[in-house]
Scaffold this motif. Structure first.
Motif, PDB file in Angstrom:
ATOM      1  N   HIS A 231       0.786  -1.201  -0.082  1.00  0.00           N
ATOM      2  CA  HIS A 231       0.020   0.099  -0.240  1.00  0.00           C
ATOM      3  C   HIS A 231       0.763   1.215   0.147  1.00  0.00           C
ATOM      4  O   HIS A 231       0.612   2.152   0.813  1.00  0.00           O
ATOM      5  CB  HIS A 231      -1.053  -0.040   1.117  1.00  0.00           C
ATOM      6  N   CYS A 232       1.795   1.319  -1.082  1.00  0.00           N
ATOM      7  CA  CYS A 232       2.547   2.611  -1.114  1.00  0.00           C
ATOM      8  C   CYS A 232       2.436   2.948  -2.702  1.00  0.00           C
ATOM      9  O   CYS A 232       2.881   2.477  -3.556  1.00  0.00           O
ATOM     10  CB  CYS A 232       3.895   2.052  -0.835  1.00  0.00           C
ATOM     11  N   PRO A 233       1.292   3.734  -2.865  1.00  0.00           N
ATOM     12  CA  PRO A 233       0.812   3.842  -4.026  1.00  0.00           C
ATOM     13  C   PRO A 233       1.718   4.768  -5.147  1.00  0.00           C
ATOM     14  O   PRO A 233       1.806   4.806  -6.288  1.00  0.00           O
ATOM     15  CB  PRO A 233      -0.184   4.850  -3.768  1.00  0.00           C
ATOM     16  N   ALA A 234       2.702   5.593  -4.332  1.00  0.00           N
ATOM     17  CA  ALA A 234       3.678   6.154  -5.176  1.00  0.00           C
ATOM     18  C   ALA A 234       4.897   5.605  -5.835  1.00  0.00           C
ATOM     19  O   ALA A 234       5.695   6.052  -6.442  1.00  0.00           O
ATOM     20  CB  ALA A 234       4.248   7.346  -4.275  1.00  0.00           C
ATOM     21  N   ILE A 235       4.883   4.373  -5.437  1.00  0.00           N
ATOM     22  CA  ILE A 235       6.235   3.508  -5.938  1.00  0.00           C
ATOM     23  C   ILE A 235       5.785   3.205  -7.209  1.00  0.00           C
ATOM     24  O   ILE A 235       4.605   2.626  -7.571  1.00  0.00           O
ATOM     25  CB  ILE A 235       6.434   2.250  -4.791  1.00  0.00           C
TER      26      ILE A 235
ATOM     27  N   GLY B 260      -0.818  -4.036  -3.164  1.00  0.00           N
ATOM     28  CA  GLY B 260      -1.582  -2.605  -3.315  1.00  0.00           C
ATOM     29  C   GLY B 260      -0.695  -1.438  -3.961  1.00  0.00           C
ATOM     30  O   GLY B 260      -0.852  -0.158  -3.398  1.00  0.00           O
ATOM     31  N   CYS B 261       0.102  -1.917  -4.736  1.00  0.00           N
ATOM     32  CA  CYS B 261       1.095  -0.751  -5.288  1.00  0.00           C
ATOM     33  C   CYS B 261       0.397  -0.784  -6.753  1.00  0.00           C
ATOM     34  O   CYS B 261       0.812  -1.448  -7.878  1.00  0.00           O
ATOM     35  CB  CYS B 261       2.530  -1.219  -5.440  1.00  0.00           C
ATOM     36  N   ALA B 262      -0.494   0.388  -7.060  1.00  0.00           N
ATOM     37  CA  ALA B 262      -1.075   0.375  -8.597  1.00  0.00           C
ATOM     38  C   ALA B 262      -0.150   0.642  -9.460  1.00  0.00           C
ATOM     39  O   ALA B 262      -0.567   0.588 -10.623  1.00  0.00           O
ATOM     40  CB  ALA B 262      -2.352   1.168  -8.177  1.00  0.00           C
ATOM     41  N   ASN B 263       0.860   1.371  -9.208  1.00  0.00           N
ATOM     42  CA  ASN B 263       1.875   1.849 -10.375  1.00  0.00           C
ATOM     43  C   ASN B 263       2.882   0.715 -10.679  1.00  0.00           C
ATOM     44  O   ASN B 263       4.012   1.237 -11.566  1.00  0.00           O
ATOM     45  CB  ASN B 263       2.561   3.223 -10.036  1.00  0.00           C
ATOM     46  N   VAL B 264       3.301  -0.470 -10.010  1.00  0.00           N
ATOM     47  CA  VAL B 264       4.119  -1.240 -10.478  1.00  0.00           C
ATOM     48  C   VAL B 264       3.793  -2.279 -11.592  1.00  0.00           C
ATOM     49  O   VAL B 264       2.590  -2.561 -11.713  1.00  0.00           O
ATOM     50  CB  VAL B 264       4.392  -2.101  -9.220  1.00  0.00           C
ATOM     51  N   GLU B 265       4.764  -2.275 -12.312  1.00  0.00           N
ATOM     52  CA  GLU B 265       4.285  -2.903 -13.805  1.00  0.00           C
ATOM     53  C   GLU B 265       5.195  -4.117 -13.972  1.00  0.00           C
ATOM     54  O   GLU B 265       5.933  -4.508 -13.147  1.00  0.00           O
ATOM     55  CB  GLU B 265       4.296  -1.971 -14.864  1.00  0.00           C
ATOM     56  N   ASN B 266       5.115  -4.500 -15.290  1.00  0.00           N
ATOM     57  CA  ASN B 266       6.043  -5.721 -15.692  1.00  0.00           C
ATOM     58  C   ASN B 266       7.534  -5.520 -15.696  1.00  0.00           C
ATOM     59  O   ASN B 266       8.059  -6.219 -15.262  1.00  0.00           O
ATOM     60  CB  ASN B 266       5.767  -6.423 -16.961  1.00  0.00           C
ATOM     61  N   GLU B 267       7.964  -4.369 -16.015  1.00  0.00           N
ATOM     62  CA  GLU B 267       9.256  -3.987 -16.248  1.00  0.00           C
ATOM     63  C   GLU B 267      10.064  -3.923 -14.908  1.00  0.00           C
ATOM     64  O   GLU B 267      11.110  -4.632 -14.803  1.00  0.00           O
ATOM     65  CB  GLU B 267       9.302  -2.418 -16.764  1.00  0.00           C
TER      66      GLU B 267
ATOM     67  N   LYS C   8       0.429  -8.970  -4.890  1.00  0.00           N
ATOM     68  CA  LYS C   8      -1.168  -8.813  -4.466  1.00  0.00           C
ATOM     69  C   LYS C   8      -1.678  -7.609  -5.020  1.00  0.00           C
ATOM     70  O   LYS C   8      -1.345  -6.390  -4.572  1.00  0.00           O
ATOM     71  CB  LYS C   8      -1.355  -9.123  -2.957  1.00  0.00           C
ATOM     72  N   ASN C   9      -2.744  -7.695  -5.705  1.00  0.00           N
ATOM     73  CA  ASN C   9      -3.553  -6.281  -5.866  1.00  0.00           C
ATOM     74  C   ASN C   9      -2.791  -5.300  -6.760  1.00  0.00           C
ATOM     75  O   ASN C   9      -2.703  -4.148  -6.116  1.00  0.00           O
ATOM     76  CB  ASN C   9      -4.087  -5.853  -4.543  1.00  0.00           C
ATOM     77  N   CYS C  10      -2.140  -5.732  -7.664  1.00  0.00           N
ATOM     78  CA  CYS C  10      -1.389  -4.748  -8.602  1.00  0.00           C
ATOM     79  C   CYS C  10      -1.878  -5.126 -10.134  1.00  0.00           C
ATOM     80  O   CYS C  10      -1.501  -5.888 -10.572  1.00  0.00           O
ATOM     81  CB  CYS C  10       0.174  -5.193  -8.499  1.00  0.00           C
TER      82      CYS C  10
END
Length: 638
Positions: free
Chosen positions: A220-224, A246-253, A271-273
């Motif tokens: 739950h660190c949304p800015a990462i 809960g890190c919505a900005n983490v992607e595959n790269e 979880k929940n990305c």
């Protein structure tokens, strides 16, 4: 002004009077306020001197203060101090000094190039990281992190740091993590939870200074973003455990970078990305240096492709958990099971995955010959046939949990027991509404000799007939949990007690409201010599049960008789026993236990470590105070 220009150098420059006839005209020469304005040429660095303050008709010179030094000078002083204790003492002076000391990098301490040599080597610089610190809620601030970074350096070094924020305005930012990175090079475990103000800059600092990092949790660190994972992959090649939630900005790269640069990675939990897909998961499993043993995937937008990769490349995976994967179908589980790559899989848990069907479950059993633990939760399409087929194939299974699988009936349960391997030791059934109590006749079969633990909770259709049949099939039970089963009566439980040959050790009957003193008396008579834990919460028992327990249960150390019709006489019976040595006793909600039990509870308190007296309305506060004082080593809930 004429006095100034006529000064010859032999007399006093200032004779004590006012320079101006009107003191208010002083603003023509000086500018005063809450601080002193001084003029220095721009070409030279200002020389530090004590400020001169004009007060009334006199000049007053303040005593010199180190606070007037700029940050650069203080920084140079602090990094030349001979030891960590001296720097820690300086950090206690003010927040300004704390910030400066915390920004000293290990490579900047005792700079010998400047001609300063310390007589005592700093042991804190090479700390091994033995200490563990935790900050939660409002205590999670940059100032506290700076203090931790400085304070732990002279005490072995910080090894583990857990931060659970509250999203407050003064929470942890990159400034605090910079202090940790510079003061705690031995950090091996870092957990960041609910920190909205921590972004990539903070993780850049950690990656730059904490090269020994082995485990990191980012929850739950949304800015990462992926940039943080790229930096961690480059700066922390010894990473072994990665959790992202809960890190919505983490992607595959970012995951791909970790897979390439961290050959020692053993465990991942994602979880929940929402931006993580098949490419990221596939790269983690298919990397040439992949040694993953634990994989946990939950609430991700992955498809059957990811499961196919797991089934083919997961040769080192021993623990696999899949939860809430809506895009994974029956084909994904079937391909994973037939991939022949999960030969070492020992623990498999599936929750809320619609793709789990009888066909996929059978394929997993065939493809995982060493599977020892299986947990199926909220798998709506698993039926009796799939359960029986799985039991016939999974010969190494030792523990099985079935929760909220409503298509499973009594036929599936007993079919599983009749066909399971000889290694099955534990069976749990939780909230399976398809179980109905039917009087089934079983042909003579060999019993489940190795089943030691049976747990059935909140299955409203489970009754006496099923329990009698289980007793015949499982004669070696030692742990029995039957919770919230209103269909169980004395008639069903007594045959189970008589069938158990090994001696019951732990019994939990909480919520079985139709069990009476008769069951307890027979239970203590047959199994009192082995019984260690007994939970009768909510059962229909009285003081007679406590008398039987006191007379027969020598090894009992944990007793729960909450919400039962026991009285002071029952407590006195326990206290009179010279055989029983209780450590945990709960009489919560027993309205008939009163202040008269004070002497008995005091006697039992000689061995008690925990006592629950909550909702005992007949026990006064004064009695509670006396017990707290008398039983000083016992944890009392009231």
């Amino acid at each position: 002004m004429s006095k100034i220009f006529s000064f010859s150098g032999t007399g006093n420059f200032f004779t004590g009077g006012a320079i101006y006839s009107n003191p208010k005209e002083s603003n023509l020469f000086f500018s005063f306020g809450h601080h002193v304005d001084e003029y220095f040429p721009h070409q030279k660095r200002p020389r530090i001197s004590a400020p001169i303050v004009f007060s009334g008709e006199r000049f007053e010179q303040k005593k010199p203060s180190i606070e007037i030094l700029p940050d650069e000078c203080l920084f140079e002083i602090f990094r030349r101090l001979p030891g960590g204790r001296e720097r820690s003492s300086c950090a206690c002076v003010s927040k300004r000094w704390l910030t400066l000391v915390s920004n000293i990098h290990r490579d900047e301490i005792n700079d010998n190039k400047c001609g300063v040599v310390s007589e005592v080597e700093d042991e804190d610089v090479e700390g091994d990281g033995y200490l563990c610190m935790s900050l939660e809620g409002k205590k999670a601030t940059d100032v506290r992190l700076a203090a931790i970074a400085i304070g732990t350096s002279s005490r072995g070094g910080l090894g583990k740091l857990f931060i659970r924020g509250s999203n407050s305005t003064c929470g942890v930012t990159s400034i605090g993590l910079r202090a940790i990175s510079r003061g705690c090079p031995s950090l091996r475990v870092l957990s960041l939870w609910n920190l909205s103000s921590v972004g990539d800059e903070g993780l850049f600092e950690i990656a730059d200074g904490c090269h020994q990092l082995e485990k990191i949790d980012l929850c739950h660190c949304p800015a990462i973003t992926d940039k943080s994972l790229l930096a961690l992959a480059k700066g922390c090649p010894t990473l072994k455990d990665l959790t992202i939630e809960g890190c919505a900005n983490v992607e595959n790269e970012g995951l791909q970078a970790v897979a390439r640069s961290c050959p020692n990675l053993k465990s991942i939990s994602i979880k929940n990305c929402p931006l993580v897909g098949d490419q990221g998961i596939a790269s983690m499993l298919s990397s040439a240096s992949c040694t993953l043993t634990k994989v946990k995937l939950q609430a991700l937008n992955i498809s059957d492709v990811s499961l196919a990769v797991i089934g083919h490349y997961g040769k080192a995976v021993t623990d696999l958990s899949l939860t809430s994967l809506p895009n994974v179908s029956e084909k994904g589980f079937w391909v994973m099971g037939n991939g022949q790559g999960l030969q070492k899989l020992k623990c498999f848990a599936v929750t809320s995955c619609r793709g789990v069907t009888d066909l996929g479950l059978e394929a997993v059993a065939k493809g995982c010959p060493n599977l020892k633990q299986l947990c199926l939760q909220k798998c709506a399409f698993v039926s009796d046939n799939g359960l029986v087929s799985f039991a016939k194939t999974a010969c190494s299974l030792e523990s099985f949990l079935l929760e909220e699988c409503h298509r499973i009936t009594q036929f599936g349960l007993f079919g599983f027991l009749l066909n399971c391997g000889a290694k099955l030791k534990a069976l749990s059934l939780v909230n399976c509404l398809g179980i109905k109590d039917l009087n089934l006749g079983f042909p003579p079969v060999s019993p489940c000799k190795y089943l030691r633990s049976l747990s059935i909770r909140s299955c409203p259709g489970f009754g006496d007939s099923s329990l009698v049949a289980l007793g015949k099939l499982c004669p070696q039970l030692q742990h029995v949990e039957l919770s919230e089963l209103h269909g169980i009566t004395d008639a069903g439980f007594l045959p189970l007690l008589e069938s158990c040959e090994a001696g019951l050790v732990k019994i939990n009957l909480s919520g079985c409201v139709n069990l009476s003193d008769k069951v307890v008396c027979i239970m203590t008579d047959l199994h009192g010599w082995t019984l260690e834990m007994l939970n009768l919460d909510g059962c229909k028992i009285s003081d007679a049960s406590l008398v039987a327990i006191a007379d027969n249960c020598q090894l009992l150390n944990d007793l729960d008789v909450s919400k039962c019709a026991i009285t002071d006489s029952g407590i006195a019976a326990l206290a009179r026993s010279n055989q029983i040595n209780l450590q945990i006793l709960s009489v919560s909600g027993c309205s008939k236990v009163s202040d008269k039990s004070l002497p008995s509870l005091g006697k039992l308190g000689e061995t008690l470590l925990g006592l629950n007296l909550q909702h005992c309305k007949a026990i006064s506060s004064s009695t509670i105070d006396l017990l707290v004082e008398q039983l000083w080593r016992c944890d009392i809930l009231f």
